[in-house]
Design a protein around this motif. Structure first.
Motif, PDB file in Angstrom:
ATOM      1  N   ASP A 148       0.879  -1.288   0.001  1.00 60.13           N
ATOM      2  CA  ASP A 148       0.056   0.151  -0.072  1.00 60.13           C
ATOM      3  C   ASP A 148       0.788   1.082   0.134  1.00 60.13           C
ATOM      4  O   ASP A 148       1.713   1.235   0.836  1.00 60.13           O
ATOM      5  N   SER A 149       0.612   2.287  -0.807  1.00 57.37           N
ATOM      6  CA  SER A 149       1.627   3.301  -1.146  1.00 57.37           C
ATOM      7  C   SER A 149       1.875   4.271   0.240  1.00 57.37           C
ATOM      8  O   SER A 149       3.035   4.705   0.445  1.00 57.37           O
ATOM      9  N   ASN A 213     -11.526   3.694   3.427  1.00 52.25           N
ATOM     10  CA  ASN A 213      -9.889   3.367   3.020  1.00 52.25           C
ATOM     11  C   ASN A 213      -8.831   3.722   3.848  1.00 52.25           C
ATOM     12  O   ASN A 213      -8.031   3.084   4.365  1.00 52.25           O
ATOM     13  N   GLU A 217      -6.516   2.046   6.588  1.00 49.39           N
ATOM     14  CA  GLU A 217      -4.889   2.296   6.653  1.00 49.39           C
ATOM     15  C   GLU A 217      -4.359   2.735   7.674  1.00 49.39           C
ATOM     16  O   GLU A 217      -3.010   2.469   8.324  1.00 49.39           O
TER      17      GLU A 217
HETATM   18 MN    MN Z   1      -3.387   3.371   0.043  1.00 54.55          MN
END
Ligand code: MN
Length: 386
Positions: A148-149, A213, A217
């Motif tokens: 995940d970025s 989201n 995260e």
């Molecule tokens: Mn992300």
């Protein structure tokens, strides 16, 4: 990864958004990787094409097909059992877990048990069972490298976690950043699916529109970096150039930047700790970007983010309630059965019915997940008929 030896990798979810991009990365780094296994869900044609190109030892498909699926001399495995078999194969140096949903949880734990490093792109693994997964990884000395970025950015910034005061997770704000609550309430799926920065699967795109989201995260970051929720901050950054940052005790802030492309974090995770040119297409330019904007998220409008913090802070099995009710609500929204803004109410309703278990076992977690999904679907039926 010595010069002679290729890194042996398996990809769970090779036909999905992350999986296909991972294979694009691997294609550019052909001399660095050998594919042990590819697993796809139901897109058999794509999986066949991938198998022809990358020649894995075996493939795994979602469910046993009615007719025998022919992959030539490549062995075919099926379903969860197949995933388990891949994840216990110690030929693997690393497994990219890019399946979506709770189906990723058990195979990930099996891989950790087998001492195989994990490139993690599956959110549920840490949201549902972060305590169990991180403890097991620690015991086994297994690396969990986030794909995940945002988490990948933080992973790149941190040298010594004990000196870090705060994590700063950026959020693009999604398609409703500049829209009113009214606009959001009436948004049809096509509007919610029009994400301004990232091209992703449907479920995560809706989660990005609601900022759920980002909430997921935050919970993941808490587990990955062992950070208190009060020391994890979310900041809106519409350009998605700063992928996240950390603040050290002394006030120094380290951020990771790059163009918004999932190729970069995927490549980072599967080649860690090495770096290669690989998929890089052009050089980064500050002057081409010109503006980087930041603002506080509106927690009144994006209630899901606040709910995620609440769920995380309560801990135990509460994040399972948050995640399962959200997922069921998102699927219903995509089927046009509820309004976008109903998602928040549906999550709240389930969180209010919370029956606390402090340190749930894996079985507890999977049972609670199933229970919450059933209750959520019943609740949605009731509100739909009112
Ligand atoms: Mn992300």
């Amino acid at each position: 990864m010595t010069r002679e030896e290729k890194r042996k990798i398996s990809i769970l979810g090779s036909t999905g958004s992350i999986g296909t991009q991972a294979l694009e990365v691997i294609e550019k780094l052909q001399d660095k990787f050998e594919i042990v296994a590819l697993s796809g869900g139901s897109n058999i044609d794509l999986l066949k094409e991938q198998a022809r190109k990358f020649k894995p030892k075996y493939v795994c498909i979602g469910k046993p097909a009615k007719e025998e699926v022919d992959f030539g001399n490549i062995k075919v495995l099926y379903g969860e059992e197949g995933l388990e078999q891949i994840c216990s194969d110690k030929n693997n140096d690393i497994i990219l877990v890019a399946v979506s949903g709770k189906v990723g949880l058990k195979p990930t734990l099996t891989a950790i048990d087998s001492g195989i490093d994990i490139a993690l792109a599956n959110k549920e693994t840490l949201v549902m069972a972060g305590d169990i997964v991180m403890q097991k990884a620690k015991n086994k000395g297994v690396n969990i490298i986030p794909v995940d970025s945002e988490h990948c950015a933080i992973h790149q910034c941190i040298k010594d976690i004990s000196q870090v005061d705060k994590l700063i997770i950026t959020a693009s704000g999604g398609p409703f950043l500049e829209k009113t609550i009214e606009d959001m309430k009436n948004a049809v799926p096509d509007q919610a699916l029009a994400h301004p920065r990232w091209n992703m699967g449907k479920k995560i795109t809706i989660d990005s529109a609601t900022l759920v989201n980002k909430g997921l995260e935050v919970i993941e970051a808490h587990h990955l970096f062992n950070m208190d929720y009060d020391d994890i901050e979310v900041v809106i950054h519409p350009q998605s150039i700063v992928h996240s940052a950390i603040e050290y005790k002394d006030g120094s802030v380290i951020a990771q930047l790059g163009i918004p492309s999932m190729h970069i974090p995927i490549q980072y995770a599967i080649t860690y700790p090495k770096r290669f040119e690989g998929i890089k297409s052009h050089s980064f330019s500050f002057s081409e970007i010109a503006h980087l904007d930041f603002s506080k998220p509106d927690l009144e409008k994006f209630k899901g983010l606040k709910l995620a913090y609440d769920a995380g802070k309560i801990g135990g099995s509460m994040p399972v309630y948050f995640n399962a009710s959200n997922e069921e609500a998102v699927f219903a929204y995509l089927r046009n059965e509820i309004k976008l803004y109903d998602i928040y109410g549906i999550i709240s309703e389930q969180m209010e019915s919370f029956n606390p278990i402090q340190s749930p076992s894996l079985d507890d977690i999977l049972n609670i997940d199933e229970e919450v999904r059933i209750k959520t679907r019943e609740f949605m039926k009731r509100i739909a008929t009112v």
